[in-house]
Design a protein around this motif. Sequence first.
Motif, short mmCIF file in Angstrom:
data_model
loop_
_atom_site.label_atom_id
_atom_site.label_comp_id
_atom_site.label_asym_id
_atom_site.label_seq_id
_atom_site.Cartn_x
_atom_site.Cartn_y
_atom_site.Cartn_z
N PRO A 1 0.83 -1.21 0.00
CA PRO A 1 0.00 0.00 0.00
C PRO A 1 0.87 1.25 0.00
O PRO A 1 1.99 1.25 0.51
CB PRO A 1 -0.81 -0.13 1.29
N SER A 2 0.35 2.34 -0.55
CA SER A 2 1.15 3.55 -0.72
C SER A 2 0.87 4.56 0.39
O SER A 2 -0.22 4.59 0.99
CB SER A 2 0.85 4.20 -2.07
N VAL A 3 1.85 5.40 0.64
CA VAL A 3 1.70 6.58 1.48
C VAL A 3 1.26 7.70 0.54
O VAL A 3 2.02 8.12 -0.34
CB VAL A 3 3.00 6.95 2.20
N MET A 4 0.03 8.18 0.70
CA MET A 4 -0.55 9.16 -0.22
C MET A 4 -0.65 10.51 0.48
O MET A 4 -1.09 10.59 1.63
CB MET A 4 -1.95 8.69 -0.65
N PHE A 5 -0.23 11.57 -0.20
CA PHE A 5 -0.26 12.90 0.40
C PHE A 5 -0.52 13.94 -0.68
O PHE A 5 -0.09 13.80 -1.82
CB PHE A 5 1.02 13.20 1.17
N ASP B 1 10.49 2.31 1.15
CA ASP B 1 10.05 0.92 1.03
C ASP B 1 8.61 0.87 0.49
O ASP B 1 8.34 0.18 -0.49
CB ASP B 1 10.14 0.23 2.39
N TYR B 2 7.71 1.61 1.11
CA TYR B 2 6.33 1.67 0.62
C TYR B 2 6.25 2.69 -0.52
O TYR B 2 6.97 3.69 -0.51
CB TYR B 2 5.37 2.08 1.74
N PRO B 3 5.40 2.46 -1.50
CA PRO B 3 5.24 3.43 -2.58
C PRO B 3 4.77 4.78 -2.04
O PRO B 3 4.07 4.84 -1.02
CB PRO B 3 4.18 2.80 -3.49
N LEU B 4 5.16 5.85 -2.72
CA LEU B 4 4.72 7.19 -2.37
C LEU B 4 3.85 7.73 -3.50
O LEU B 4 4.17 7.55 -4.67
CB LEU B 4 5.92 8.12 -2.17
N GLU B 5 2.74 8.40 -3.15
CA GLU B 5 1.86 8.96 -4.17
C GLU B 5 1.42 10.36 -3.79
O GLU B 5 0.85 10.58 -2.73
CB GLU B 5 0.61 8.09 -4.35
N ILE B 6 1.70 11.30 -4.69
CA ILE B 6 1.09 12.62 -4.60
C ILE B 6 -0.33 12.50 -5.15
O ILE B 6 -0.56 11.80 -6.14
CB ILE B 6 1.86 13.66 -5.44
N ILE B 7 -1.28 13.17 -4.52
CA ILE B 7 -2.63 13.25 -5.05
C ILE B 7 -3.00 14.72 -5.21
O ILE B 7 -2.79 15.53 -4.30
CB ILE B 7 -3.65 12.52 -4.14
N ALA B 8 -3.50 15.08 -6.40
CA ALA B 8 -3.93 16.45 -6.70
C ALA B 8 -5.38 16.39 -7.16
O ALA B 8 -5.68 15.82 -8.22
CB ALA B 8 -3.03 17.07 -7.76
N ASN C 1 -1.49 5.21 4.21
CA ASN C 1 -1.81 6.44 4.94
C ASN C 1 -2.23 7.51 3.95
O ASN C 1 -1.77 7.52 2.81
CB ASN C 1 -0.59 6.96 5.73
N PHE C 2 -3.10 8.41 4.39
CA PHE C 2 -3.48 9.59 3.62
C PHE C 2 -3.16 10.80 4.48
O PHE C 2 -3.60 10.89 5.63
CB PHE C 2 -4.96 9.56 3.27
N ILE C 3 -2.39 11.76 3.93
CA ILE C 3 -1.96 12.92 4.71
C ILE C 3 -2.23 14.18 3.91
O ILE C 3 -1.89 14.25 2.72
CB ILE C 3 -0.45 12.85 5.06
N GLU C 4 -2.82 15.18 4.56
CA GLU C 4 -3.16 16.43 3.88
C GLU C 4 -2.68 17.62 4.70
O GLU C 4 -3.00 17.74 5.89
CB GLU C 4 -4.68 16.53 3.67
N LEU C 5 -1.91 18.48 4.07
CA LEU C 5 -1.54 19.77 4.67
C LEU C 5 -2.53 20.81 4.17
O LEU C 5 -2.90 20.81 2.99
CB LEU C 5 -0.12 20.15 4.28
N HIS C 6 -2.94 21.73 5.07
CA HIS C 6 -3.94 22.73 4.68
C HIS C 6 -3.73 23.98 5.52
O HIS C 6 -3.24 23.91 6.64
CB HIS C 6 -5.35 22.19 4.93
N VAL C 7 -4.09 25.12 4.95
CA VAL C 7 -4.11 26.34 5.76
C VAL C 7 -5.26 26.23 6.77
O VAL C 7 -6.28 25.59 6.50
CB VAL C 7 -4.28 27.60 4.89
N GLU C 8 -5.10 26.86 7.92
CA GLU C 8 -6.07 26.67 8.99
C GLU C 8 -7.46 27.18 8.63
O GLU C 8 -8.47 26.61 9.05
CB GLU C 8 -5.60 27.39 10.26
N GLN C 9 -7.55 28.29 7.90
CA GLN C 9 -8.83 28.95 7.64
C GLN C 9 -9.49 29.39 8.94
O GLN C 9 -10.71 29.32 9.11
CB GLN C 9 -9.78 28.05 6.84
#
Length: 422
Positions: free
Chosen positions: A74-78, A115-122, A188-196
């Motif tokens: 499984p991939s680490v997606m961010f 070791d685990y695949p990495l994936e950018i998601i847009a 894992n799914f990880i998202e950085l965001h401005v606080e708003q």
Amino acid sequence: MMETKTNRIQKDLETLAAFTSTPGQGVTRSSYSKEDQMAKAYLISEMQKLNLTVYEDGFGTVFGRKEGTLKDAPSVMFGSHYDSVVNGGAFDGAAGTVAAIEVMRVLTENNFRNDYPLEIIAMNAEEGATFGPSTGVSNSRAMMGTMTEEELKTVKNRFGQTKLEAMAEYGLVPDLEAAKRDPKTIKNFIELHVEQGPVLDRENIEVGLIKYLAGIGRYKIRFYGATADSTAPMTNRKDALVGAAYFINAFDAKIKALGSSVTGCVGRLDIVPNSNQFVPEYVEGKIEIRTFTKEIVESVNFNELILSILNEVEENYQLKTELEEIKRINYPNPTGPSIMNADNVKKMEAICNQLGYSHSIINNGTGHDSMIMTDFVDTNMIYVPSKNGGVSHCPEEWTDYEDIKKGADVLLHLVMELSKQE
């Protein structure tokens, strides 16, 4: 210790901000627009420079994949989204997408061995403003299999186009079955965001770490009475506003009685006629409910709570009332809070300490794709400070590039840690 670069983050964000249909009046980059296409082309070109495997799913979501040493893992997606509201800002969504690309740049430059695949998601269809408040976070819903063909055929944007029509003009024929992703393929799914919001900036904190995001329920309530002159006898009136006032007081009391795990308010009223000379014949109100624990969602039926008060209004004031649910963000749990992976929160706290970044747990927030993902995969969010009082969805939205760099550094080291076999 590896770090991201502020100047590259700034360049990416300024480039994306130029893809707007309202120059000088904020960023307008709606889903399936010409500006969307331009932004997507730029993001793909930046991913290709890193020799990633770039592909789109059946809903038009863009991925940039770097294989790891483990096969069929499984991939680490961010990543995040890159669409905007009309006359929005340059940071909402885009900051997280740009941070993900910058993280991958740093890993590539340093020949990092994952070791685990990495994936950018847009993602290009997060904003509910484009097709209506119940239609946001579309890419993540399509990926997790909760998007419906009915929605594609019925909801419309401000130009009167359905999603299907807008997609066709964009050059996309959606395939919801092909867009589905087995949650087991995402580690894992990880998202950085401005606080708003104003909290991080007001308290001079550099990084916000999320343990949960409040669930959201939104409703419309309508009260139908009869108009009359202000001289009409009090006993004969059917005053829609008086009925609405009764509802607001009763609703406030019932929500308060439920304790600190839920908040709610009637935040808007439209009144007809809106005049001191006439008895109001019609009032429409909008309710927002925020839930902070899954227990409150399981123990309280908010539709029934609202309806019970509306029934009292009908009986006491001889009015007709209506209830319309307009917002369900969490799937499969409407209004349910989104719980982040607790172990990863601890890892990010340690990372912040190593980097010397001030940090705190912050659990307020608006809707994000992460809220969908929590029900299916281990998910985490990183907030960076919003300036100008925390305003968002407007041209005045602002986050310092250096603050985004600090959040991206935390993302970088979390991705590195999660991508290694234990």
